[in-house]
Scaffold this active site. Structure first.
Site, short mmCIF file in Angstrom:
data_model
loop_
_atom_site.label_atom_id
_atom_site.label_comp_id
_atom_site.label_asym_id
_atom_site.label_seq_id
_atom_site.Cartn_x
_atom_site.Cartn_y
_atom_site.Cartn_z
N HIS A 145 0.85 -1.20 0.00
CA HIS A 145 0.00 0.00 0.00
C HIS A 145 0.89 1.24 0.00
O HIS A 145 1.82 1.35 0.80
CB HIS A 145 -0.92 0.04 1.23
CG HIS A 145 -1.76 1.28 1.26
ND1 HIS A 145 -2.96 1.37 0.59
CD2 HIS A 145 -1.54 2.49 1.82
CE1 HIS A 145 -3.45 2.59 0.75
NE2 HIS A 145 -2.61 3.29 1.49
N ASP A 185 -15.01 3.19 7.89
CA ASP A 185 -13.94 4.05 7.37
C ASP A 185 -14.39 4.78 6.12
O ASP A 185 -14.05 5.95 5.91
CB ASP A 185 -12.68 3.24 7.07
CG ASP A 185 -11.64 4.13 6.39
OD1 ASP A 185 -11.19 5.07 7.05
OD2 ASP A 185 -11.36 3.96 5.19
N ARG A 188 -14.15 13.28 6.84
CA ARG A 188 -12.86 13.94 7.14
C ARG A 188 -12.43 14.81 5.97
O ARG A 188 -11.87 15.89 6.15
CB ARG A 188 -11.79 12.89 7.44
CG ARG A 188 -11.97 12.22 8.80
CD ARG A 188 -11.09 11.00 8.93
NE ARG A 188 -9.71 11.29 8.66
CZ ARG A 188 -8.85 10.43 8.08
NH1 ARG A 188 -9.25 9.22 7.74
NH2 ARG A 188 -7.61 10.78 7.85
N SER A 216 -7.32 4.33 9.25
CA SER A 216 -8.11 4.24 8.01
C SER A 216 -7.45 3.26 7.03
O SER A 216 -8.09 2.34 6.51
CB SER A 216 -8.20 5.65 7.41
OG SER A 216 -8.65 5.62 6.09
N LYS A 225 -8.60 -1.12 6.30
CA LYS A 225 -8.95 -1.70 4.99
C LYS A 225 -8.01 -2.85 4.66
O LYS A 225 -8.42 -3.87 4.09
CB LYS A 225 -8.89 -0.61 3.92
CG LYS A 225 -10.09 0.34 4.03
CD LYS A 225 -10.01 1.51 3.09
CE LYS A 225 -9.01 2.52 3.52
NZ LYS A 225 -9.24 3.89 3.14
N1 URA Z 1 -5.90 7.10 2.58
C1 URA Z 1 -6.81 6.46 3.32
O1 URA Z 1 -7.28 5.39 2.95
N2 URA Z 1 -7.20 7.03 4.48
C2 URA Z 1 -6.70 8.20 4.93
O2 URA Z 1 -7.09 8.64 5.98
C3 URA Z 1 -5.75 8.84 4.15
C4 URA Z 1 -5.36 8.26 2.98
#
Ligand code: URA
Length: 435
Positions: free
Chosen positions: A91, A172, A179, A194, A198
């Site tokens: 990621h 999220d 956000r 966050s 995932k």
């Molecule tokens: N990417 C995400 O998935 N979440 C965040 O809070 C910032 C970047």
């Protein structure tokens, strides 16, 4: 506990006040508020107030871990342990020209690990992997769980890059959208939880993070990027997901292209054994880290680029998702060349300025759900350290909306510095962080 012995139900206003006043939240408060938000019992404005309180007060390691678990528990959790192949994912926290997933996933698959990469779309100046792949005619991002499992276990494919689906960490999904419009994105515990919620829900067996630092990244300072990386590595360890991170520079775009189809073309050059040196270096660096994470580090990934097996995996991966790897990629309707205003050496090609120019040209979106142009973006003809003559082409800007060109040209040139001395460049891969 109340005086009558019953457990009192946490209430959202007292939770907001507690965090506002700097108290560490209890596990049951976190579980309740995340679950109640996911079910619509806690209103958006209440969650926005709590996110702002977290932005100011932060969260401890225990709070961040519990918050992450609560977000994972708000949805489905995939499990690839029964597939009989080691799985590892990568990621990136997001950068400009970051097309690394495209050559990396098939390359790691060619080395023997399965890569389940459940991705999102881009927002603002950083591009999204799905947007890039969707520029390939016919390619589709939405797959069923059965299709994902089939691609991962097919010995000719072994990698899948697809949409994460709303059922993974739905709390999220809602919170990130909130956000985004309340100035609460830039909080290390919220970003870390966050991303990790995932990735934990995705069910990968191991995870490698590419945490970007520099003008085009979320984190512009090394100390902040290090803290974000450490927080995510710790969250992985707490959840039983082996996680490591590379901190990598994002002061200037990766490679020579920024924009969806333009980046696919460059990724294919890397798979064919060529491509820009920085894209190759980072692809190989991350591939080595991913292979080490699943005990397959005896294989040199560079060999799999040389012998064409990574390219074979790429082609199979695109075909399995309905795409035609041989189809011409879309091109934008209009182009404009930007020329060097003076001679000298390129000392700065700012990632944020180039990413914003590409976004203005139509390569990115300003709001979630908006469309992007497949052919739009910036094609760089020079890199930092190159000598240029006055009037030499620096870049070609591509767009279907020519009215966007003047602002994009101005913005692009604001990110370019031409000086008299060759600059000293920091290493691309700055640091490795492990649990
Ligand atoms: N990417 C995400 O998935 N979440 C965040 O809070 C910032 C970047």
């Amino acid at each position: 506990m109340r005086s009558d012995g019953a457990v009192s139900m946490p209430d959202v206003i007292s939770i907001i006040r507690a965090k506002r006043d700097g108290r560490e939240l209890r596990g049951d408060e976190i579980d309740w508020v995340v679950e109640a938000f996911a079910r619509g019992i806690v209103a958006d404005e209440q969650m926005a107030a709590l996110a702002m309180a977290i932005w100011f007060r932060g969260m401890t390691r225990a709070e961040t871990a519990r918050w992450t678990t609560a977000m994972v528990d708000s949805g489905r959790r995939l499990d690839f342990t029964g597939l009989g192949v080691p799985t590892v994912d990568k990621h990136s926290t997001g950068g400009v020209g970051d097309k690394i997933t495209l050559p990396l996933a098939p390359l790691v698959a060619a080395c023997g690990a399965a890569v389940p990469q459940l991705s999102g779309r881009g927002l603002g100046h950083t591009g999204g992997t799905l947007d890039k792949l969707e520029s390939i005619p016919g390619w589709r991002a939405d797959l069923s769980s059965a299709e994902i499992a089939h691609m991962l276990t097919d010995s000719a494919v072994g990698a899948v890059v697809c949409a994460a689906g709303a059922e993974l960490a739905p709390a999220d999904h809602r919170l990130y959208a909130l956000r985004d419009v309340t100035g609460t994105v830039e909080s290390i515990p919220l970003i870390a939880s966050s991303i990790m919620s995932k990735k934990i829900a995705e069910g990968t067996g191991a995870l490698v993070l590419d945490v970007k630092v520099g003008s085009g990244a979320f984190m512009t300072e090394l100390g902040d990027a290090r803290e974000l990386a450490r927080t995510m590595v710790e969250l992985g360890a707490d959840a039983g997901l082996p996680t490591s991170a590379l901190l990598t520079r994002m002061d200037t775009p990766l490679g020579r292209t920024v924009g969806n189809a333009l980046e696919v073309r460059e990724a294919v050059e890397v798979l064919a054994g060529g491509g820009p040196a920085d894209v190759v270096e980072l692809t190989l660096g991350l591939a080595r880290e991913m292979l080490a994470a699943v005990g397959l580090d005896a294989t040199d990934p560079a060999d799999r680029l040389r012998d064409g097996s990574a390219m074979d995996r790429w082609r199979a991966m695109i075909v399995a998702q309905g795409g035609d790897p041989d189809a011409p990629l879309p091109a934008a309707a209009s182009t404009e060349t930007v020329f060097a205003p003076r001679g000298g050496v390129v000392t700065e090609l700012d990632a944020l300025a180039v990413g914003t120019a590409a976004w203005r040209l139509g390569a990115g979106r300003a709001r979630q759900g908006a469309a992007v142009q497949a052919g739009a973006g910036v094609e760089l003809h020079v890199g930092i350290g190159d000598a240029v003559r006055a009037g030499q082409p620096l870049a070609t800007l591509h767009t279907d909306t020519p009215e966007a060109l003047p602002a994009a040209v101005t913005g692009f040139l604001e990110g370019v510095r031409i000086g008299d001395r060759t600059p000293v460049r920091p290493p691309l891969i700055v640091e490795r962080i492990t649990a």
